[in-house]
Structures are given as C-alpha cells and as structure tokens.
Design an enzyme around this catalytic site. Structure first.
Site, PDB file in Angstrom:
ATOM      1  CG  HIS A 232     -45.583  83.967  23.694  1.00 31.45           C
ATOM      2  ND1 HIS A 232     -44.564  83.368  24.352  1.00 31.45           N
ATOM      3  CD2 HIS A 232     -45.039  85.030  23.052  1.00 31.45           C
ATOM      4  CE1 HIS A 232     -43.445  84.035  24.114  1.00 31.45           C
ATOM      5  NE2 HIS A 232     -43.703  85.036  23.320  1.00 31.45           N
TER       6      HIS A 232
ATOM      7  CB  CYS B 116     -45.549  75.890  23.475  1.00 29.00           C
ATOM      8  SG  CYS B 116     -44.541  74.560  24.128  1.00 29.00           S
TER       9      CYS B 116
ATOM     10  CD  GLU C 123     -45.920  81.069  29.105  1.00 32.83           C
ATOM     11  OE1 GLU C 123     -44.792  81.143  28.592  1.00 32.83           O
ATOM     12  OE2 GLU C 123     -46.147  80.422  30.143  1.00 32.83           O
TER      13      GLU C 123
ATOM     14  CB  CYS D 198     -40.812  74.998  29.784  1.00 28.58           C
ATOM     15  SG  CYS D 198     -40.003  74.194  28.423  1.00 28.58           S
TER      16      CYS D 198
ATOM     17  CB  SER E  50     -35.248  87.509  23.476  1.00 29.44           C
ATOM     18  OG  SER E  50     -34.945  86.342  24.189  1.00 29.44           O
ATOM     19  CB  SER E  51     -37.213  88.153  29.064  1.00 20.52           C
ATOM     20  OG  SER E  51     -38.136  87.199  28.685  1.00 20.52           O
ATOM     21  CG  ASN E  52     -35.092  83.036  26.095  1.00 22.84           C
ATOM     22  OD1 ASN E  52     -34.090  82.507  25.645  1.00 22.84           O
ATOM     23  ND2 ASN E  52     -36.080  83.446  25.312  1.00 22.84           N
TER      24      ASN E  52
HETATM   25 FE1  F3S Z   1     -42.676  75.702  24.920  1.00 20.87          FE
HETATM   26 FE2  F3S Z   1     -40.826  75.556  26.724  1.00 20.87          FE
HETATM   27 FE3  F3S Z   1     -40.354  76.724  24.469  1.00 20.87          FE
HETATM   28  S1  F3S Z   1     -42.933  76.032  27.048  1.00 20.87           S
HETATM   29  S2  F3S Z   1     -42.286  77.570  23.839  1.00 20.87           S
HETATM   30  S3  F3S Z   1     -40.789  74.558  24.746  1.00 20.87           S
HETATM   31  S4  F3S Z   1     -39.605  77.396  26.445  1.00 20.87           S
END
Ligand code: F3S
Length: 284
Positions: free
Chosen positions: A77, A99, A129, A195, A223-225
């Site tokens: 993050h 990332c 993030e 992303c 985890s929101s996703n």
């Molecule tokens: Fe990076 Fe995308 Fe995962 S920004 S942390 S590859 S969801």
C-alpha cells in the site's frame, strides 16, 4: 470421479501482494529481526503465520527506537513521504515493497503538487494506500469518494487540478465522479491510476459465477476487494459462500450436483486456494 471445478485464473495474489509476501518469506530466512510497517497484507491468517515465525507488525515509526536493528518491510500500500523518510533515518535495513503501480501515483502527486496543482485523490480516505498517496503531495490533497465530497470541494484559486485514483477504486464510479467534477469547468488533468488486476479479477468472477451452481470466494473478512468479489458473485449465483480457509467449509457446504467455481481476493495465498480446490474436487 472428481468434481468439476472452475478456478478463476486471476484468483489470489496480485503482483504487488505477491512481491510483499515474498519479501517477508525471504527475509525470514536471513535470521535477523524482521518488522513489517503495518500488516503486510489484508489477511489475518497470513499475518498470524508470519508472527509465529517472529515477524513483528509495527504501526508507529517511533516504536523502532526501542527495537533491535533488523529489516523493515514496507507493505504494498505504501506510506506517506514523511513516514518513508523517518523509516530511512532509523538506520534499519529497508525493503520497500510498495507496489510499483502505487509508487507511480506517489511520483505523479509529488511532481504535480510541486508544480502548483491541487491534488484530488478519488478513493476511500480511510484506506492506507490513500493516506500514503496524500502524503506525497507537498501541499496536501483532497480525497473524494462520492457526490457529497464533490459538492463540498472548494478549489484553491484557479490552479490546475490533478486527479488520481486509489488503485482499487471501481472504474465506473471513477468515471462518473470525474464527469461530475468536469461539469464545474475547472482546469483539470485526470490520471487514471486504477490497477487492471482488480478489474480483471472482478470480470472473471462475474463470468464464472454466472456458469456455476456453487461459488466460493476465498478472502479475509476485512479485505474490501474480497467483499466486493463476494457481492459480484452472489448477484449471479445464489449459492455463493465467503470463506477464509478450508476449515470454513469442511462438512458445511450444501450438496450441489453441478459445477463449483472458485475465486479469491488479492491477499489470499496460493496454498489456501489449492487446499480448497483439492477438497472441492476430491472430497466434497
Ligand atoms: Fe499493485 Fe494492483 Fe495489487 S496496484 S498491489 S498489483 S491491486
């Protein structure tokens, strides 16, 4: 005869999560004190597992003053610039697992704010993030999550406005908010920093959940996703279950005769997906 299962190809770790996870696994082998700045992933099972192997989760930069020198791993993050610089000053060995897609946003925000732009981050203001991204602007930033936030926004003079997004923000909602914002005829520059990993995972989960009789979404409850994946699948397949690990389903799933689909959030490790998949194929 084994049961037919459709495992989503995009299930589990995204690139950034994988990088952070591997960084901790590799560091453990070095036999030195290992710290992660915040939980390495949004998955309590993984964090607990690493803690059992001696990895400490640190939430406050000041705590390092009283700790044995070792390695600090910054999670995917990312962190605000000030925090990053304080971590460098600790004298600890730093592995920055931010990332690269998040790093790119930090660079945009830093550069644009230095050049005088107002920064707007579209995202959840409470998400680490987003807090990290805001912290790379030299003049602060406004976080916008919904229409009310747009209504409250007051620009600083007639400066250019640079809009970026949290990487996991919903693409349609982002477009909608940007369109509403554009109606105010500000001088704006929009950087779509969402992303693709999230979109691809959601698209595949949609497709698979339409075909199956039972769908499993594996992820941490926080985890929101993963929660979002559950909502998507549940809308298409009534028999959708949100689980964290194999023990959540052994002996508990309703019997279905047809296909079973499996997807998993970005912070679900491969071994959990494999355990669940093997159980459903052979023992369910
Ligand atoms: Fe990076 Fe995308 Fe995962 S920004 S942390 S590859 S969801």
């Amino acid at each position: 005869m084994s049961r037919e299962v459709i495992l989503c190809e995009s299930a589990g770790f995204c690139f950034g999560a994988n990088r952070g996870y591997n960084a901790v696994e590799d560091a453990i082998k070095e036999n030195i004190p290992i710290y992660t700045f915040g939980p390495i992933l949004n998955n309590s099972k993984i964090v607990e597992n690493f803690e059992r192997q001696g990895v400490k989760v640190i939430e406050d930069v000041n705590e390092f003053k009283n700790l044995l020198k070792g390695k600090i791993i910054i999670r995917s993050h990312g962190v605000p610039k000030e925090t990053y610089e304080t971590l460098l000053e600790t004298g600890f060995d730093i592995f920055d697992a931010t990332c690269p897609f998040v790093k790119r946003i930090h660079r945009i925000v830093e550069k644009e704010s230095k050049e005088g732009s107002d920064i707007i981050v579209i995202g959840n203001p409470e998400h680490p993030e987003v807090k990290g991204i805001v912290g790379w602007s030299v003049k602060g930033a406004t976080v916008i999550e919904n229409d009310e936030d747009i209504a409250k926004y007051v620009p600083e003079g007639d400066a250019k406005i640079c809009i970026v997004s949290q990487t996991t923000f919903n693409r349609n909602k982002f477009q909608e908010l940007v369109e509403k914002f554009s109606k105010n005829s500000y001088n704006i520059c929009v950087m779509n920093t969402i992303c693709d990993a999230t979109c691809e995972r959601q698209a595949e989960a949609t497709e698979v959940s339409k075909k199956v009789d039972l769908m499993l979404v594996i992820g941490d409850k926080q985890s929101s996703n993963s929660k979002k994946l559950f909502e998507i699948c549940k809308a298409n397949c009534d028999q959708t279950y949100f689980i964290q690990e194999l023990s959540d389903i052994v002996g508990r799933l309703p019997r279905v005769s047809g296909l079973v689909g499996i997807t998993a959030g970005a912070s679900t490790p491969k071994y959990i997906i494999e355990e669940v998949q093997n159980y459903v194929r052979n023992d369910f």
